[in-house]
Design a protein around this motif. Structure first.
Motif, PDB file in Angstrom:
ATOM      1  N   LEU A   1       0.857  -1.181   0.000  1.00  0.00           N
ATOM      2  CA  LEU A   1       0.000   0.000   0.000  1.00  0.00           C
ATOM      3  C   LEU A   1       0.897   1.236   0.000  1.00  0.00           C
ATOM      4  N   VAL A   2       0.605   2.179  -0.878  1.00  0.00           N
ATOM      5  CA  VAL A   2       1.380   3.417  -0.930  1.00  0.00           C
ATOM      6  C   VAL A   2       0.405   4.581  -0.861  1.00  0.00           C
ATOM      7  N   SER A   3       0.685   5.524   0.031  1.00  0.00           N
ATOM      8  CA  SER A   3      -0.174   6.708   0.049  1.00  0.00           C
ATOM      9  C   SER A   3       0.587   7.853  -0.602  1.00  0.00           C
ATOM     10  N   ILE A   4      -0.108   8.603  -1.423  1.00  0.00           N
ATOM     11  CA  ILE A   4       0.518   9.630  -2.260  1.00  0.00           C
ATOM     12  C   ILE A   4       0.267  10.992  -1.627  1.00  0.00           C
ATOM     13  N   ALA A   5       1.336  11.770  -1.488  1.00  0.00           N
ATOM     14  CA  ALA A   5       1.217  13.079  -0.864  1.00  0.00           C
ATOM     15  C   ALA A   5       0.551  14.063  -1.820  1.00  0.00           C
ATOM     16  N   GLU A   6       0.007  15.095  -1.250  1.00  0.00           N
ATOM     17  CA  GLU A   6      -0.707  16.098  -2.040  1.00  0.00           C
ATOM     18  C   GLU A   6       0.224  16.833  -2.994  1.00  0.00           C
ATOM     19  N   ARG A   7       1.533  16.858  -2.665  1.00  0.00           N
ATOM     20  CA  ARG A   7       2.457  17.613  -3.483  1.00  0.00           C
ATOM     21  C   ARG A   7       2.891  16.842  -4.722  1.00  0.00           C
ATOM     22  N   SER A   8       2.382  15.672  -4.873  1.00  0.00           N
ATOM     23  CA  SER A   8       2.796  14.864  -6.022  1.00  0.00           C
ATOM     24  C   SER A   8       2.219  15.463  -7.295  1.00  0.00           C
ATOM     25  N   THR A   9       2.602  14.875  -8.422  1.00  0.00           N
ATOM     26  CA  THR A   9       2.150  15.403  -9.706  1.00  0.00           C
ATOM     27  C   THR A   9       0.633  15.371  -9.800  1.00  0.00           C
ATOM     28  N   PRO A  10      -0.006  16.487 -10.061  1.00  0.00           N
ATOM     29  CA  PRO A  10      -1.462  16.459 -10.179  1.00  0.00           C
ATOM     30  C   PRO A  10      -1.882  15.835 -11.507  1.00  0.00           C
ATOM     31  N   PRO A  11      -3.113  15.352 -11.574  1.00  0.00           N
ATOM     32  CA  PRO A  11      -3.532  14.713 -12.822  1.00  0.00           C
ATOM     33  C   PRO A  11      -3.776  15.752 -13.914  1.00  0.00           C
ATOM     34  N   ARG A  12      -3.651  15.297 -15.149  1.00  0.00           N
ATOM     35  CA  ARG A  12      -3.953  16.185 -16.263  1.00  0.00           C
ATOM     36  C   ARG A  12      -5.457  16.303 -16.395  1.00  0.00           C
ATOM     37  N   TYR A  13      -5.904  17.443 -16.841  1.00  0.00           N
ATOM     38  CA  TYR A  13      -7.348  17.622 -17.019  1.00  0.00           C
ATOM     39  C   TYR A  13      -7.817  16.693 -18.137  1.00  0.00           C
ATOM     40  N   PRO A  14      -8.849  15.884 -17.898  1.00  0.00           N
ATOM     41  CA  PRO A  14      -9.208  14.886 -18.912  1.00  0.00           C
ATOM     42  C   PRO A  14      -9.844  15.529 -20.138  1.00  0.00           C
ATOM     43  N   PRO A  15      -9.547  15.010 -21.319  1.00  0.00           N
ATOM     44  CA  PRO A  15     -10.206  15.512 -22.524  1.00  0.00           C
ATOM     45  C   PRO A  15     -11.674  15.089 -22.545  1.00  0.00           C
ATOM     46  N   PHE A  16     -12.485  15.817 -23.296  1.00  0.00           N
ATOM     47  CA  PHE A  16     -13.926  15.562 -23.272  1.00  0.00           C
ATOM     48  C   PHE A  16     -14.276  14.128 -23.671  1.00  0.00           C
ATOM     49  N   PRO A  17     -13.621  13.536 -24.677  1.00  0.00           N
ATOM     50  CA  PRO A  17     -13.961  12.127 -24.981  1.00  0.00           C
ATOM     51  C   PRO A  17     -13.759  11.202 -23.785  1.00  0.00           C
ATOM     52  N   ALA A  18     -12.752  11.490 -22.968  1.00  0.00           N
ATOM     53  CA  ALA A  18     -12.522  10.629 -21.797  1.00  0.00           C
ATOM     54  C   ALA A  18     -13.662  10.782 -20.796  1.00  0.00           C
ATOM     55  N   ILE A  19     -14.139  12.005 -20.638  1.00  0.00           N
ATOM     56  CA  ILE A  19     -15.251  12.223 -19.705  1.00  0.00           C
ATOM     57  C   ILE A  19     -16.488  11.490 -20.210  1.00  0.00           C
ATOM     58  N   ALA A  20     -16.708  11.551 -21.533  1.00  0.00           N
ATOM     59  CA  ALA A  20     -17.876  10.871 -22.095  1.00  0.00           C
ATOM     60  C   ALA A  20     -17.731   9.360 -21.952  1.00  0.00           C
ATOM     61  N   GLU A  21     -16.517   8.866 -22.195  1.00  0.00           N
ATOM     62  CA  GLU A  21     -16.300   7.422 -22.124  1.00  0.00           C
ATOM     63  C   GLU A  21     -16.451   6.920 -20.698  1.00  0.00           C
ATOM     64  N   ALA A  22     -16.159   7.790 -19.736  1.00  0.00           N
ATOM     65  CA  ALA A  22     -16.238   7.359 -18.340  1.00  0.00           C
ATOM     66  C   ALA A  22     -17.644   6.934 -17.970  1.00  0.00           C
ATOM     67  N   ARG A  23     -18.625   7.499 -18.666  1.00  0.00           N
ATOM     68  CA  ARG A  23     -20.010   7.129 -18.332  1.00  0.00           C
ATOM     69  C   ARG A  23     -20.294   5.681 -18.696  1.00  0.00           C
ATOM     70  N   ARG A  24     -19.506   5.149 -19.629  1.00  0.00           N
ATOM     71  CA  ARG A  24     -19.778   3.774 -20.048  1.00  0.00           C
ATOM     72  C   ARG A  24     -18.930   2.761 -19.293  1.00  0.00           C
ATOM     73  N   LYS A  25     -18.003   3.246 -18.476  1.00  0.00           N
ATOM     74  CA  LYS A  25     -17.148   2.286 -17.761  1.00  0.00           C
ATOM     75  C   LYS A  25     -17.935   1.637 -16.635  1.00  0.00           C
ATOM     76  N   LEU A  26     -17.528   0.446 -16.267  1.00  0.00           N
ATOM     77  CA  LEU A  26     -18.299  -0.351 -15.321  1.00  0.00           C
ATOM     78  C   LEU A  26     -18.060   0.110 -13.891  1.00  0.00           C
ATOM     79  N   VAL A  27     -19.122   0.382 -13.172  1.00  0.00           N
ATOM     80  CA  VAL A  27     -19.026   0.650 -11.736  1.00  0.00           C
ATOM     81  C   VAL A  27     -19.895  -0.393 -11.041  1.00  0.00           C
ATOM     82  N   SER A  28     -19.269  -1.255 -10.275  1.00  0.00           N
ATOM     83  CA  SER A  28     -20.040  -2.268  -9.546  1.00  0.00           C
ATOM     84  C   SER A  28     -20.460  -1.694  -8.207  1.00  0.00           C
ATOM     85  N   THR A  29     -21.647  -2.028  -7.812  1.00  0.00           N
ATOM     86  CA  THR A  29     -22.134  -1.561  -6.506  1.00  0.00           C
ATOM     87  C   THR A  29     -22.247  -2.755  -5.588  1.00  0.00           C
ATOM     88  N   TRP A  30     -21.582  -2.684  -4.462  1.00  0.00           N
ATOM     89  CA  TRP A  30     -21.636  -3.772  -3.493  1.00  0.00           C
ATOM     90  C   TRP A  30     -22.332  -3.298  -2.233  1.00  0.00           C
TER      91      TRP A  30
END
Lengths: 350, 244
Positions: free
Chosen positions: B158-187
């Motif tokens: 297990l590794v915890s990442i500090a806040e000062r680490s590299t921030p994520p790149r802003y996702p392009p719009f196709p990625a945001i749209a594709e995220a709606r189709r990705k699988l989210v399981s609910t337990w």
């Protein structure tokens, strides 16, 4: 004789020198430990437990065994990452509630409430501690440290990993990651690390000239931090573009942010909103930066900062002759519950 | 190779959790066989944080749905997260080291303790490496201002990442749209073999009584007459906050 209502205060054994006996009166305690003692005295009888932070899982296991024998009222630790690691693991072992970064404590109708501040200090949360052995990590500087001279009667316990292991440690303890390499970072990298620096010193229009920034550079060097500038300083040509702290520029997340001559426009304040502590020096008392500042000085930075550098130099030379008693004269600007005991007047500091 | 990123429950994706997702994706870009899942526990509103993490590039998500858990209750959350991770199976767990929500900064260490895996806390970056014995290790770098320390351990880690680490790149719009189709399981908690009552019992150890909004307390000192006194007060303030 076991103490009534013990409160365990966890410290790293590597911070104390020499061999320890259970009731030593001459071991100098760090300021952080004495702040924990201030809180511990409000909750019960403090007992200092020395453990080895290099193996947090084993330390937690030993502490849990001790806690089951002693049934403390609470377990306190500092809030730096290493201490929080051990505190978190003890909370799991004892299935106890954990409250982090505690900045105050209040007792009402027999119930103990821990006070925390979230969202940059704008949200104050009171949490009731109902479990039998709550674990608290305490924000540094929130409680006034007890004087060294009043710590002589406190019991110390040193955990020996071989003796105090839990009886039911049937599972193999987790192995710790090994250190593969250590590299010292070069000082010349400091410029590039503005976004990652722990201390940032920035200047704005109030600095007055590009040469004025050399004063801020000296302050940054003295505090071990990076130098930056506002967008106004950039437009006036006093600071380079990579050091511009603004929303389209670099956003900083330091532990300490010191602003000299910065009025505090919305763009700049948005870039520094994640700073933990903000100090501002400006001639205009109505400057917006003072709304976000934890400590503000209304005055000319060209007068205040040289005095500040002299004061730092004076304290650095004074610390060469260590005085275990803290200076009791300073007034804490943060509002939490102060220590009830009076400070002794034996301090030799002028 | 399965990487699971823990998303702490809250109103929006925490910055350090977003940095953890970015580190997971950096690892995934270097190898073909990496699968990045994101996991969160909480009420129905937490699903939007999962979607945000999926938009950043994660492959799939798991949401353990339970309305009774308080967001500030690290003890109960760590228990549920550890059970969910055991069921998911993992080689590496990444998590944000800091949190805007109080108490959750202790969560990575608590989950690591429950799982019995080695943990590196407050790391800045993670990568894979092969040492001389050809056993693959996960190496995390922790930068502390004056030095960079590399810590290595074999999976699972297990590794915890500090806040000062590299921030994520802003996702392009196709990625945001594709995220709606990705699988989210609910337990549910029952699916993990946890009785909801036992978790409620854990939650009574610390109960939030009230939350008050207050102005950021600050002190203003006037220095026109005596800059030296102001400088001394400033030095005292910094010493009190352990910044000197």
């Amino acid at each position: 004789m076991p103490p009534v209502d013990p409160v365990l205060v966890i410290v790293d054994q590597t911070t104390c020198d020499g061999a320890l006996t259970p009731t030593t009166s001459s071991t100098p305690l760090t300021q952080v430990t004495r702040e924990l003692l201030a809180l511990a005295r409000q909750l019960g009888t403090p007992v200092i437990v020395h453990c080895d932070y290099r193996d947090p899982s084993a330390a937690a296991s030993n502490l849990a065994a001790l806690a089951r024998r002693v049934s403390p009222r609470a377990i306190l630790s500092a809030s730096d990452p290493a201490s929080e690691n051990v505190a978190a693991r003890i909370a799991v072992r004892l299935e106890a509630g954990i409250v982090t970064d505690v900045a105050g404590v209040s007792v009402e109708h027999g119930a103990i409430y821990a006070i925390q501040y979230a969202a940059g200090g704008t949200c104050r949360i009171a949490t009731e501690l109902r479990g039998p052995t709550p674990v608290l990590t305490v924000r540094s500087g929130a409680f006034r440290a007890v004087p060294q001279s009043t710590t002589s009667g406190i019991e110390h316990i040193r955990l020996d990993p071989a003796e105090d292991a839990e009886e039911d440690a049937a599972e193999v303890p987790a192995r710790e990651p090994r250190v593969r390499r250590r590299t010292r970072e070069r000082d010349t990298d400091r410029e590039l690390l503005l976004g990652k620096a722990d201390v940032v010193v920035a200047g704005g229009r109030g600095v007055g000239s590009a040469e004025g920034f050399s004063l801020l550079a000296r302050v940054a060097y003295a505090l071990g931090g990076c130098l930056g500038g506002t967008h106004t300083a950039r437009e006036l040509g006093w600071c380079p573009d990579h050091a511009r702290i603004s929303v389209p520029g670099t956003q900083v997340r330091p532990l300490l942010y010191l602003a000299g001559g910065v009025s505090g426009s919305v763009r700049h304040r948005a870039a520094i909103r994640r700073a933990r502590t903000v100090v501002a020096i400006d001639t205009d008392p109505s400057a917006p930066i003072f709304r976000d500042a934890d400590f503000g000085v209304v005055g000319d930075l060209h007068q205040v900062l040289p005095e500040f550098l002299d004061e730092l130099a004076r304290r650095a030379t004074d610390s060469a002759d260590p005085d275990p008693d803290p200076d009791p004269g300073s007034d804490s600007p943060v509002s939490p519950s102060p220590e009830q005991q009076p400070a002794p007047s034996e301090s030799a500091e002028a | 190779m399965r990487i699971v990123v823990l998303i702490k429950p809250g109103t929006e994706l925490d910055e350090s959790d977003a940095c953890a997702v970015e580190q997971a994706l950096c690892l995934a870009r270097r190898r073909i066989d990496v699968r990045v899942s994101v996991l969160t526990v909480g009420a129905a509103g937490c699903a939007q944080q999962l979607r945000a993490a999926l938009a950043l590039g994660a492959d799939d998500g798991v949401h353990v749905l339970d309305d009774g858990l308080t967001a500030t209750d690290a003890l109960a959350l760590s228990r549920v997260l550890a059970a969910a991770l055991r069921r998911l199976g993992f080689d590496l767990v990444l998590c944000g080291a800091t949190s805007d929500v109080p108490n959750l900064s202790a969560l990575p260490a608590m989950v690591a303790e429950r799982l019995g895996v080695p943990a590196v806390c407050h790391a800045d970056s993670v990568f894979f490496s092969f040492e001389c014995k050809a056993t693959e290790e996960i190496v995390a770098i922790r930068e502390s201002g004056t030095e960079a320390v590399e810590l290595a351990a074999a999976a699972p880690v297990l590794v915890s990442i500090a806040e000062r680490s590299t921030p994520p790149r802003y996702p392009p719009f196709p990625a945001i749209a594709e995220a709606r189709r990705k699988l989210v399981s609910t337990w549910t908690l029952d699916a993990l073999g946890i009785e909801p009552e036992s978790v409620r019992r854990l939650a009574t150890a610390t109960v939030v009584r009230n939350t008050v909004l207050c102005a950021r307390a600050g002190t203003i000192v006037k220095a026109e007459d005596d800059p030296h006194a102001a400088a001394v007060q400033l030095a005292d303030f910094l010493t009190e906050r352990h910044l000197l």
